[in-house]
Design a protein around this motif. Structure first.
Motif, PDB file in Angstrom:
ATOM      1  N   PHE A   1      -8.254  71.431  36.399  1.00 44.32           N
ATOM      2  CA  PHE A   1      -7.038  71.285  37.216  1.00 44.32           C
ATOM      3  C   PHE A   1      -6.479  69.881  37.049  1.00 44.32           C
ATOM      4  CE2 PHE A   1      -9.635  74.474  39.531  1.00 44.32           C
ATOM      5  CZ  PHE A   1      -8.784  75.560  39.364  1.00 44.32           C
ATOM      6  N   GLN A   2      -5.204  69.793  36.650  1.00 43.92           N
ATOM      7  CA  GLN A   2      -4.631  68.474  36.353  1.00 43.92           C
ATOM      8  C   GLN A   2      -3.340  68.236  37.113  1.00 43.92           C
ATOM      9  OE1 GLN A   2      -4.574  68.177  32.069  1.00 43.92           O
ATOM     10  NE2 GLN A   2      -6.815  68.104  31.974  1.00 43.92           N
ATOM     11  N   GLY A   3      -3.291  68.716  38.352  1.00 46.76           N
ATOM     12  CA  GLY A   3      -2.098  68.486  39.169  1.00 46.76           C
ATOM     13  C   GLY A   3      -1.129  69.642  39.071  1.00 46.76           C
ATOM     14  N   MET A   4      -0.064  69.533  39.864  1.00 42.48           N
ATOM     15  CA  MET A   4       0.902  70.606  40.066  1.00 42.48           C
ATOM     16  C   MET A   4       1.200  71.473  38.826  1.00 42.48           C
ATOM     17  SD  MET A   4       4.579  70.220  41.928  1.00 42.48           S
ATOM     18  CE  MET A   4       3.991  69.204  43.241  1.00 42.48           C
ATOM     19  N   PHE A   5       0.830  72.744  38.869  1.00 41.64           N
ATOM     20  CA  PHE A   5       1.097  73.718  37.804  1.00 41.64           C
ATOM     21  C   PHE A   5       0.613  73.243  36.425  1.00 41.64           C
ATOM     22  CE2 PHE A   5       4.437  74.688  41.015  1.00 41.64           C
ATOM     23  CZ  PHE A   5       4.046  75.980  41.318  1.00 41.64           C
ATOM     24  N   THR A   6      -0.353  72.326  36.408  1.00 36.64           N
ATOM     25  CA  THR A   6      -0.832  71.788  35.133  1.00 36.64           C
ATOM     26  C   THR A   6      -2.345  71.983  35.028  1.00 36.64           C
ATOM     27  OG1 THR A   6       0.871  70.112  35.367  1.00 36.64           O
ATOM     28  CG2 THR A   6      -0.752  69.757  33.638  1.00 36.64           C
ATOM     29  N   THR A   7      -2.781  72.467  33.868  1.00 35.45           N
ATOM     30  CA  THR A   7      -4.213  72.639  33.637  1.00 35.45           C
ATOM     31  C   THR A   7      -4.558  72.115  32.248  1.00 35.45           C
ATOM     32  OG1 THR A   7      -4.027  74.790  32.542  1.00 35.45           O
ATOM     33  CG2 THR A   7      -4.181  74.819  34.957  1.00 35.45           C
ATOM     34  N   ALA A   8      -5.872  72.154  31.948  1.00 36.48           N
ATOM     35  CA  ALA A   8      -6.334  71.701  30.635  1.00 36.48           C
ATOM     36  C   ALA A   8      -6.066  72.735  29.550  1.00 36.48           C
ATOM     37  CB  ALA A   8      -7.842  71.411  30.709  1.00 36.48           C
ATOM     38  N   LEU A   9      -5.550  73.919  29.913  1.00 34.53           N
ATOM     39  CA  LEU A   9      -5.342  74.979  28.914  1.00 34.53           C
ATOM     40  C   LEU A   9      -4.356  74.523  27.843  1.00 34.53           C
ATOM     41  CD1 LEU A   9      -4.966  78.184  31.141  1.00 34.53           C
ATOM     42  CD2 LEU A   9      -6.918  77.600  29.681  1.00 34.53           C
ATOM     43  N   ALA A  10      -4.731  74.731  26.587  1.00 32.62           N
ATOM     44  CA  ALA A  10      -3.823  74.447  25.470  1.00 32.62           C
ATOM     45  C   ALA A  10      -2.922  75.664  25.279  1.00 32.62           C
ATOM     46  CB  ALA A  10      -4.643  74.189  24.208  1.00 32.62           C
ATOM     47  N   PRO A  11      -1.785  75.498  24.607  1.00 35.94           N
ATOM     48  CA  PRO A  11      -0.937  76.665  24.357  1.00 35.94           C
ATOM     49  C   PRO A  11      -1.740  77.772  23.661  1.00 35.94           C
ATOM     50  CG  PRO A  11       0.189  74.647  23.680  1.00 35.94           C
ATOM     51  CD  PRO A  11      -1.216  74.258  24.050  1.00 35.94           C
ATOM     52  N   GLY A  12      -1.612  78.993  24.166  1.00 37.55           N
ATOM     53  CA  GLY A  12      -2.306  80.117  23.529  1.00 37.55           C
ATOM     54  C   GLY A  12      -3.748  80.299  23.958  1.00 37.55           C
ATOM     55  N   GLU A  13      -4.263  79.390  24.778  1.00 39.09           N
ATOM     56  CA  GLU A  13      -5.650  79.509  25.252  1.00 39.09           C
ATOM     57  C   GLU A  13      -5.687  80.429  26.471  1.00 39.09           C
ATOM     58  OE1 GLU A  13      -7.284  75.681  26.117  1.00 39.09           O
ATOM     59  OE2 GLU A  13      -9.360  76.408  26.095  1.00 39.09           O
ATOM     60  N   ILE A  14      -6.638  81.344  26.512  1.00 43.16           N
ATOM     61  CA  ILE A  14      -6.659  82.370  27.560  1.00 43.16           C
ATOM     62  C   ILE A  14      -7.920  82.222  28.410  1.00 43.16           C
ATOM     63  CG2 ILE A  14      -6.620  84.875  27.993  1.00 43.16           C
ATOM     64  CD1 ILE A  14      -5.324  85.196  25.199  1.00 43.16           C
ATOM     65  N   VAL A  15      -7.770  82.320  29.729  1.00 47.16           N
ATOM     66  CA  VAL A  15      -8.917  82.275  30.641  1.00 47.16           C
ATOM     67  C   VAL A  15      -9.640  83.614  30.552  1.00 47.16           C
ATOM     68  CG1 VAL A  15      -9.676  82.095  33.044  1.00 47.16           C
ATOM     69  CG2 VAL A  15      -7.785  80.661  32.213  1.00 47.16           C
ATOM     70  N   VAL A  16     -10.890  83.569  30.115  1.00 53.23           N
ATOM     71  CA  VAL A  16     -11.665  84.798  29.916  1.00 53.23           C
ATOM     72  C   VAL A  16     -12.502  85.114  31.146  1.00 53.23           C
ATOM     73  CG1 VAL A  16     -13.389  85.947  28.475  1.00 53.23           C
ATOM     74  CG2 VAL A  16     -11.732  84.391  27.437  1.00 53.23           C
ATOM     75  N   ARG A  17     -13.159  84.090  31.699  1.00 52.93           N
ATOM     76  CA  ARG A  17     -13.923  84.332  32.931  1.00 52.93           C
ATOM     77  C   ARG A  17     -14.165  83.036  33.681  1.00 52.93           C
ATOM     78  NH1 ARG A  17     -18.313  84.043  29.351  1.00 52.93           N
ATOM     79  NH2 ARG A  17     -17.697  85.985  28.380  1.00 52.93           N
ATOM     80  N   LEU A  18     -14.527  83.205  34.956  1.00 51.91           N
ATOM     81  CA  LEU A  18     -14.928  82.088  35.801  1.00 51.91           C
ATOM     82  C   LEU A  18     -16.417  82.235  36.046  1.00 51.91           C
ATOM     83  CD1 LEU A  18     -12.637  80.221  36.962  1.00 51.91           C
ATOM     84  CD2 LEU A  18     -11.801  82.487  36.394  1.00 51.91           C
ATOM     85  N   VAL A  19     -17.146  81.132  35.928  1.00 48.93           N
ATOM     86  CA  VAL A  19     -18.581  81.165  36.213  1.00 48.93           C
ATOM     87  C   VAL A  19     -18.832  80.290  37.440  1.00 48.93           C
ATOM     88  CG1 VAL A  19     -20.891  80.699  35.327  1.00 48.93           C
ATOM     89  CG2 VAL A  19     -19.103  81.514  33.773  1.00 48.93           C
ATOM     90  N   PHE A  20     -19.205  80.936  38.543  1.00 46.23           N
ATOM     91  CA  PHE A  20     -19.438  80.224  39.801  1.00 46.23           C
ATOM     92  C   PHE A  20     -20.934  80.068  40.023  1.00 46.23           C
ATOM     93  CE2 PHE A  20     -15.391  82.422  40.492  1.00 46.23           C
ATOM     94  CZ  PHE A  20     -14.618  81.438  41.091  1.00 46.23           C
ATOM     95  N   PRO A  21     -21.443  78.824  40.161  1.00 52.25           N
ATOM     96  CA  PRO A  21     -22.831  78.679  40.588  1.00 52.25           C
ATOM     97  C   PRO A  21     -22.923  79.179  42.044  1.00 52.25           C
ATOM     98  CG  PRO A  21     -21.861  76.568  39.901  1.00 52.25           C
ATOM     99  CD  PRO A  21     -20.750  77.541  40.019  1.00 52.25           C
TER     100      PRO A  21
END
Ligand SMILES: Cc1cc2nc3c(=O)[nH]c(=O)nc-3n(C[C@H](O)[C@H](O)[C@H](O)COP(=O)(O)OP(=O)(O)OC[C@H]3O[C@@H](n4cnc5c(N)ncnc54)[C@H](O)[C@@H]3O)c2cc1C
Ligand code: FES
Ligand code: FES
Lengths: 266, 157
Positions: A146-166
């Motif tokens: 998470f990098q602030g308002m509507f901004t994330t580390a995702l690069a163009p074309g990168e897709i969130v596949v899953r979340l791993v929660f401890p």
């Protein structure tokens, strides 16, 4: 809505390749953020690449102290999943507070974290639990994602596949919803994890953040009273027609106490 | 343009639609099913609620192409053989509507709610209808109508 072309992706690989070849294309998951944005003509993508219903993005699994939630999992599924309720009940509770039933029937966890709305609920849980975002390319720690308002580390074309929660020892979420939109005016996720207490705040600032002073105080004494006198710095919070900075700072303190009280019962 | 095949209230429809057409507009303009209302631009009012593959959704926030191959039920599909659906009957009995603009969406949302929770409390009803706005009734009679719907659907007269 401006015109665009709709493409139904058959796999993550196909979606990724299409995005790489079309820089103005956008992913479409549940559409609960993207379609309202298109209706308001606030975006003009060339194509929508629909990843809704992909088997690769479905499923909730639990094991070895971790809860895995695939990126295409809808809020309603998280809210009602027995595995989530057993492993991290606060996460099921949070999912049930998102929007309304119709939104929860379509909106996805991957879409929510990728969008990183400063008033969205999931970012508080992802940061509060110290989860990892697994994408088509790499694994990203919540702190870096998470990098602030509507901004994330995702690069163009990168897709969130899953979340791993401890899986946390104990966790709770308290939200003060905006009465009309339902989004968080302030939402606080508190977790007692293997590495200490974590407190994540959404809705109040331009982006989700950890409230380190509260973490330290709760680490010494896990009790609502431990938060007495602590306040977030109002200068760093949002101010708009709904609330002043000072009001939001107060809401954060109240929500933090309520979240801890949910856990300790007082 | 895209070719879609969507089953609506049990009838299969094949149509060519523009990619950006919303399901709500498809239902109203292409199929003439104007019971599904459009009350806002912001995905908040719930007037447009229909069921897609059994789930209540806002048809103004879904593209018709996303419903390709799906099974859609609208308010027109609720009454059977001239007899009102129990939820429609309950709204009539309890005065759960005034102008009626929100009512088709309300009824589809209630049908979605009762599927998961056949006997909801007042609080669960309010939480379950958070996605539906009514400008007239003040909601009190809507909550009554939901309770009455639950009774009628469990066979109580
Ligand atoms: C009336 C209403 C009320 C709401 N209230 C709340 C609320 O109280 N709290 C809250 O948190 N949210 C709320 N939301 C937002 C909701 O949670 C959305 O579901 C969520 O923000 C986006 O998920 P989606 O699957 O619908 O994504 P989409 O709208 O399809 O996509 C959102 C963005 O993420 C991108 N994207 C989608 N999936 C992925 C992926 N797997 N990887 C990378 N990028 C991706 C898309 O390209 C797009 O840019 C509300 C929405 C509405 C309409
Ligand atoms: S028309 Fe208002 S939510 Fe669909
Ligand atoms: S009856 Fe008029 S809006 Fe609900």
């Amino acid at each position: 809505m401006y015109p665009f072309s709709y493409v139904k992706a058959k796999s993550l690989k196909e979606a990724g390749e299409f995005l790489a070849a079309h820089p103005d294309a956008k992913l479409l998951a549940g559409g609960m953020t993207l379609i309202p944005t298109l209706k308001a003509r606030l975006a003009q993508p060339s194509h929508l690449v629909d990843i809704g219903g992909l088997a690769e993005l479905a499923g909730i699994k639990e094991g070895a102290g971790k809860l895995l939630i695939a990126g295409g999992t809808r809020h309603h599924e998280v809210a009602t999943s027995d595995a989530v309720k057993k492993a991290i009940p606060a996460l099921a509770y949070l999912a049930n507070l998102i929007g309304d039933p119709q939104v929860r029937n379509r909106g996805t966890i991957g879409g929510s974290v990728a969008n990183n709305d400063p008033a969205a609920d999931y970012p508080a849980a992802v940061l509060g639990l110290g989860a990892t975002v697994v994408t088509t390319r790499r694994e990203i720690a919540a702190e870096d994602f998470f990098q602030g308002m509507f901004t994330t580390a995702l690069a163009p074309g990168e897709i969130v596949v899953r979340l791993v929660f401890p899986v946390a020892k104990r966790a709770a979420y308290a939200k003060f919803p905006h009465p009309a939109s339902g989004y968080a005016m302030a939402g606080v996720f508190v977790a007692e994890t293997a590495t200490g207490v974590r407190v994540a705040v959404t809705g109040a600032a331009p982006g989700v953040f950890r409230w380190k002073e509260a973490e330290a105080a709760l680490g010494r004494n896990f009790n609502p009273a431990a938060l007495a006198g602590l306040a977030v710095n109002a200068d760093e919070l949002n101010e708009d027609i709904h609330a002043t900075r000072e009001y939001r700072a107060n809401l954060v303190a109240v929500m933090a106490r309520r979240a801890v009280a949910q856990i300790t019962g007082k | 343009m895209a070719k879609v095949e969507i089953t609506v209230n049990g009838v299969k429809h094949s149509r060519d639609v523009e990619d950006r057409v919303l399901l709500a507009n498809f239902l109203r303009e292409d199929l003439g099913l104007t019971g599904t209302h459009i009350g806002c631009d912001t995905s908040q009012c719930g007037c447009c609620t229909v069921h897609v593959d059994g789930l209540a959704v806002k048809s103004c926030t879904m593209l018709a192409v996303q419903a390709n191959g799906a099974n859609v039920v609208t308010i027109e599909g609720m009454a059977k053989n001239g007899a009102l659906h129990p939820i429609q009957q309950a709204f009539t009995e309890c005065h759960g509507l005034q102008c009626g603009f929100c009512t088709p969406g309300m009824i589809m949302a209630v049908a979605g709610l009762l599927k998961y929770n056949p006997n909801p409390t007042d609080e669960q009803i309010c939480h379950g209808l958070e996605g539906n706005l009514c400008r007239c009734t003040g909601y009190i009679n809507i909550v009554k109508a939901v309770k009455r719907s639950a009774e009628l659907m469990s066979g109580k007269k």
